[in-house]
Design a protein around this motif. Sequence first.
Motif, PDB file in Angstrom:
ATOM      1  N   GLU A   1       0.827  -1.200   0.000  1.00 59.79           N
ATOM      2  CA  GLU A   1       0.000   0.000   0.000  1.00 59.79           C
ATOM      3  C   GLU A   1       0.867   1.257   0.000  1.00 59.79           C
ATOM      4  OE1 GLU A   1      -3.055   2.747   0.032  1.00 59.79           O
ATOM      5  OE2 GLU A   1      -2.925   0.671  -0.635  1.00 59.79           O
ATOM      6  N   ALA A   2       1.949   1.237   0.769  1.00 62.62           N
ATOM      7  CA  ALA A   2       2.858   2.384   0.783  1.00 62.62           C
ATOM      8  C   ALA A   2       3.524   2.562  -0.579  1.00 62.62           C
ATOM      9  CB  ALA A   2       3.920   2.196   1.867  1.00 62.62           C
ATOM     10  N   LEU A   3       3.881   1.447  -1.210  1.00 58.01           N
ATOM     11  CA  LEU A   3       4.495   1.507  -2.538  1.00 58.01           C
ATOM     12  C   LEU A   3       3.504   2.067  -3.559  1.00 58.01           C
ATOM     13  CD1 LEU A   3       6.878   0.863  -4.419  1.00 58.01           C
ATOM     14  CD2 LEU A   3       6.000  -1.483  -4.602  1.00 58.01           C
ATOM     15  N   ARG A   4       2.268   1.602  -3.483  1.00 55.17           N
ATOM     16  CA  ARG A   4       1.226   2.095  -4.394  1.00 55.17           C
ATOM     17  C   ARG A   4       1.053   3.604  -4.264  1.00 55.17           C
ATOM     18  NH1 ARG A   4      -3.637   4.018  -4.596  1.00 55.17           N
ATOM     19  NH2 ARG A   4      -3.736   4.146  -2.311  1.00 55.17           N
ATOM     20  N   GLN A   5       0.999   4.071  -3.043  1.00 56.15           N
ATOM     21  CA  GLN A   5       0.796   5.493  -2.808  1.00 56.15           C
ATOM     22  C   GLN A   5       1.954   6.331  -3.346  1.00 56.15           C
ATOM     23  OE1 GLN A   5      -0.060   6.271   1.323  1.00 56.15           O
ATOM     24  NE2 GLN A   5      -1.863   4.936   1.368  1.00 56.15           N
ATOM     25  N   ARG A   6       3.177   5.846  -3.152  1.00 56.99           N
ATOM     26  CA  ARG A   6       4.338   6.619  -3.604  1.00 56.99           C
ATOM     27  C   ARG A   6       4.416   6.659  -5.123  1.00 56.99           C
ATOM     28  NH1 ARG A   6       5.572  10.424  -1.930  1.00 56.99           N
ATOM     29  NH2 ARG A   6       7.787  10.436  -2.443  1.00 56.99           N
ATOM     30  N   ILE A   7       4.136   5.546  -5.786  1.00 56.57           N
ATOM     31  CA  ILE A   7       4.130   5.547  -7.258  1.00 56.57           C
ATOM     32  C   ILE A   7       3.078   6.519  -7.774  1.00 56.57           C
ATOM     33  CG2 ILE A   7       3.596   4.150  -9.303  1.00 56.57           C
ATOM     34  CD1 ILE A   7       4.909   1.774  -7.885  1.00 56.57           C
ATOM     35  N   ASP A   8       1.903   6.472  -7.169  1.00 56.02           N
ATOM     36  CA  ASP A   8       0.810   7.366  -7.563  1.00 56.02           C
ATOM     37  C   ASP A   8       1.204   8.828  -7.343  1.00 56.02           C
ATOM     38  OD1 ASP A   8      -1.744   8.081  -8.440  1.00 56.02           O
ATOM     39  OD2 ASP A   8      -2.610   7.935  -6.430  1.00 56.02           O
ATOM     40  N   GLN A   9       1.812   9.122  -6.217  1.00 57.25           N
ATOM     41  CA  GLN A   9       2.221  10.501  -5.914  1.00 57.25           C
ATOM     42  C   GLN A   9       3.293  10.991  -6.895  1.00 57.25           C
ATOM     43  OE1 GLN A   9       3.398  10.436  -1.785  1.00 57.25           O
ATOM     44  NE2 GLN A   9       1.338   9.888  -1.090  1.00 57.25           N
ATOM     45  N   HIS A  10       4.245  10.122  -7.189  1.00 56.17           N
ATOM     46  CA  HIS A  10       5.299  10.500  -8.133  1.00 56.17           C
ATOM     47  C   HIS A  10       4.713  10.796  -9.510  1.00 56.17           C
ATOM     48  CE1 HIS A  10       8.658  10.078  -5.504  1.00 56.17           C
ATOM     49  NE2 HIS A  10       8.505   8.780  -5.320  1.00 56.17           N
ATOM     50  N   LEU A  11       3.751   9.995  -9.946  1.00 55.76           N
ATOM     51  CA  LEU A  11       3.137  10.222 -11.259  1.00 55.76           C
ATOM     52  C   LEU A  11       2.385  11.549 -11.279  1.00 55.76           C
ATOM     53  CD1 LEU A  11       1.854   6.634 -12.117  1.00 55.76           C
ATOM     54  CD2 LEU A  11       3.767   7.850 -13.156  1.00 55.76           C
ATOM     55  N   CYS A  12       1.751  11.904 -10.176  1.00 57.68           N
ATOM     56  CA  CYS A  12       1.067  13.200 -10.094  1.00 57.68           C
ATOM     57  C   CYS A  12       2.062  14.353 -10.222  1.00 57.68           C
ATOM     58  CB  CYS A  12       0.298  13.322  -8.779  1.00 57.68           C
ATOM     59  SG  CYS A  12      -1.189  12.306  -8.689  1.00 57.68           S
ATOM     60  N   GLU A  13       3.261  14.169  -9.668  1.00 61.38           N
ATOM     61  CA  GLU A  13       4.289  15.205  -9.743  1.00 61.38           C
ATOM     62  C   GLU A  13       4.940  15.265 -11.124  1.00 61.38           C
ATOM     63  OE1 GLU A  13       6.841  13.921  -6.639  1.00 61.38           O
ATOM     64  OE2 GLU A  13       5.428  14.421  -5.032  1.00 61.38           O
ATOM     65  N   LEU A  14       5.010  14.115 -11.791  1.00 64.36           N
ATOM     66  CA  LEU A  14       5.672  14.036 -13.089  1.00 64.36           C
ATOM     67  C   LEU A  14       4.767  14.437 -14.249  1.00 64.36           C
ATOM     68  CD1 LEU A  14       7.452  10.592 -12.554  1.00 64.36           C
ATOM     69  CD2 LEU A  14       8.625  12.786 -12.838  1.00 64.36           C
ATOM     70  N   ASN A  15       3.459  14.279 -14.093  1.00 63.22           N
ATOM     71  CA  ASN A  15       2.535  14.424 -15.208  1.00 63.22           C
ATOM     72  C   ASN A  15       1.304  15.214 -14.752  1.00 63.22           C
ATOM     73  OD1 ASN A  15       0.397  13.901 -17.090  1.00 63.22           O
ATOM     74  ND2 ASN A  15       1.510  12.128 -17.861  1.00 63.22           N
ATOM     75  N   ASP A  16       1.185  16.445 -15.236  1.00 66.35           N
ATOM     76  CA  ASP A  16       0.073  17.322 -14.823  1.00 66.35           C
ATOM     77  C   ASP A  16      -1.280  16.746 -15.243  1.00 66.35           C
ATOM     78  OD1 ASP A  16       1.841  19.081 -13.709  1.00 66.35           O
ATOM     79  OD2 ASP A  16       1.927  20.406 -15.448  1.00 66.35           O
ATOM     80  N   ASP A  17      -1.352  16.153 -16.441  1.00 62.40           N
ATOM     81  CA  ASP A  17      -2.614  15.575 -16.913  1.00 62.40           C
ATOM     82  C   ASP A  17      -3.063  14.441 -15.990  1.00 62.40           C
ATOM     83  OD1 ASP A  17      -2.775  17.287 -19.078  1.00 62.40           O
ATOM     84  OD2 ASP A  17      -1.643  15.961 -20.389  1.00 62.40           O
ATOM     85  N   TYR A  18      -2.101  13.621 -15.591  1.00 59.83           N
ATOM     86  CA  TYR A  18      -2.403  12.522 -14.676  1.00 59.83           C
ATOM     87  C   TYR A  18      -2.927  13.065 -13.346  1.00 59.83           C
ATOM     88  CZ  TYR A  18      -1.606   8.334 -11.792  1.00 59.83           C
ATOM     89  OH  TYR A  18      -1.759   7.268 -10.941  1.00 59.83           O
ATOM     90  N   ALA A  19      -2.272  14.103 -12.839  1.00 57.17           N
ATOM     91  CA  ALA A  19      -2.675  14.686 -11.559  1.00 57.17           C
ATOM     92  C   ALA A  19      -4.112  15.199 -11.616  1.00 57.17           C
ATOM     93  CB  ALA A  19      -1.717  15.810 -11.175  1.00 57.17           C
TER      94      ALA A  19
END
Length: 508
Positions: A435-453
């Motif tokens: 669950e912690a890994l899932r959250q961090r991957i999701d957070q990183h993608l939000c920071e890397l990709n504005d459309d995704y966020a």
Amino acid sequence: MASILDIKIPKRIATALRLPDNDPRRQQLRVLKKLLKKARFTEFGQRYRFDEILMSRHAGKAFQEMVPVHDYNKIYEEWWKKTLDGTPDVTWPGKIKYYALSSGTSESASKYIPVTRDILRSNRINYLRQLVSLLSYEHLPRNAVTKGFMMLGGATDLQKGKAGWYAGDLSGILMKNKPFWFQTFYKPGGRIAAIKDWNQKLNEIVEKAPEWDIGYIVGVPAWCQMLMEMIVAHYKVNTIHDIWPNLGFFVHGGVAFEPYKKGFEKLLAKPIVYIENYLSSEGFIGYKAREGAKGMKLVLDNNIFMEFVPFNDKNFDADGKMVENPEALMIHEVELGKEYALLMSTNAGTWRYLIGDTLRFVDLEHHEVVITGRTKHFLSLVGEHLSVENMNRAIQLASEEFNISIPEFTVVGFPYENLFAHKWFIACNDVVDEEALRQRIDQHLCELNDDYAVERTSALKEVFLEKLPEEVFLKFMEQKGKLGSQHKFPRVLKGKMLQDWKEFLSTK
């Protein structure tokens, strides 16, 4: 042992290694005219009036207007198919002697890519150029330069076709045609290289490993990492440097290295130099030419004419299929930071051929690019425009934060509660909170990709993650007949491959 750098290079190749003027447009037009002139009497050249293009005042634009774009299915059905029956002079002069069988990550069937003697010669020149470029590296592992090359590739025992041609892995074809002087440095040698069974090949390399002094490892990251792990485990040592103390270089290509870096570092006792090249079944497109470069330098003067199709909704549909008449730019028309799909015309008889990769220019002065993904390997269910580059970077950051190795992963998009969701399948043998890994991957993608966020707050309702043993991914590839060699696990699963993956997981 003699140094590789002491080898006397034939005059013809030495001349080719002297780069001409660095005007990219002039280099590319010279290449195009050379290709058109040689292929003008082929069936393809006659159909699309190569002589007329050559006489045109603006050959590049005339070529784009008169010759249609092709994906593999189109050029194979209309042209390459007849070469398998031995028909000469179809898209390139003469008969085709070799065919590279592609890894087929996005399609179920292998593809037959023509490999001519001309393109093999061009590939060899580019290999030598890349080798010479290493001399400019400030932090060059000198002890490694004169040592052996471990090339982990496909079987050199190629299958013979009814018309006298040979087909197999590109790496196998290259080893079958390696220059005589390279034999001294090449490992694992002809007998082991010819073995088709991947597990048998790896086991024999493990047995022989202490007898060799390896300075370079060349191959796909996942399989090279697996080999090193097997060697370290078999001999009960701490790192691969306990067996190969002079290992200083890893030459890789085909997939982004970021997800594998943490796993590699755990196997090393000291830093090594990572060298990326851009070698495909269709040609040697580029390589990292200088220390500290942001990307790979495109080879603009050696028998590949390149066009760049902006990777946008105007030129590609939602499934990544290119439209019939896309906007195509030449090298002098591209822009920094923009994403393009690559079209190639080569001395293997590919013409305006969509290779399937997407690129982004990171340095226009040096014509350097990074591979951002595949035209059909991306996720945009609701406008999130999630690229393979985004995925690789998120995995790299998460693996560093949790100090874990994630050698493989894949992502699936699907409808979920009247909206949409992504699911990540992660290969990891280390202990980690999913669950912690899932959250961090999701957070990183939000920071890397504005459309995704943006979409994570609306239509992309949920992100799931399932951690699986690395062996599960390997078993699936083995079941598909794609274990080892140049084969790569697709980063995005769609269509039949997704259905096969679901069935496999339900029965594992």
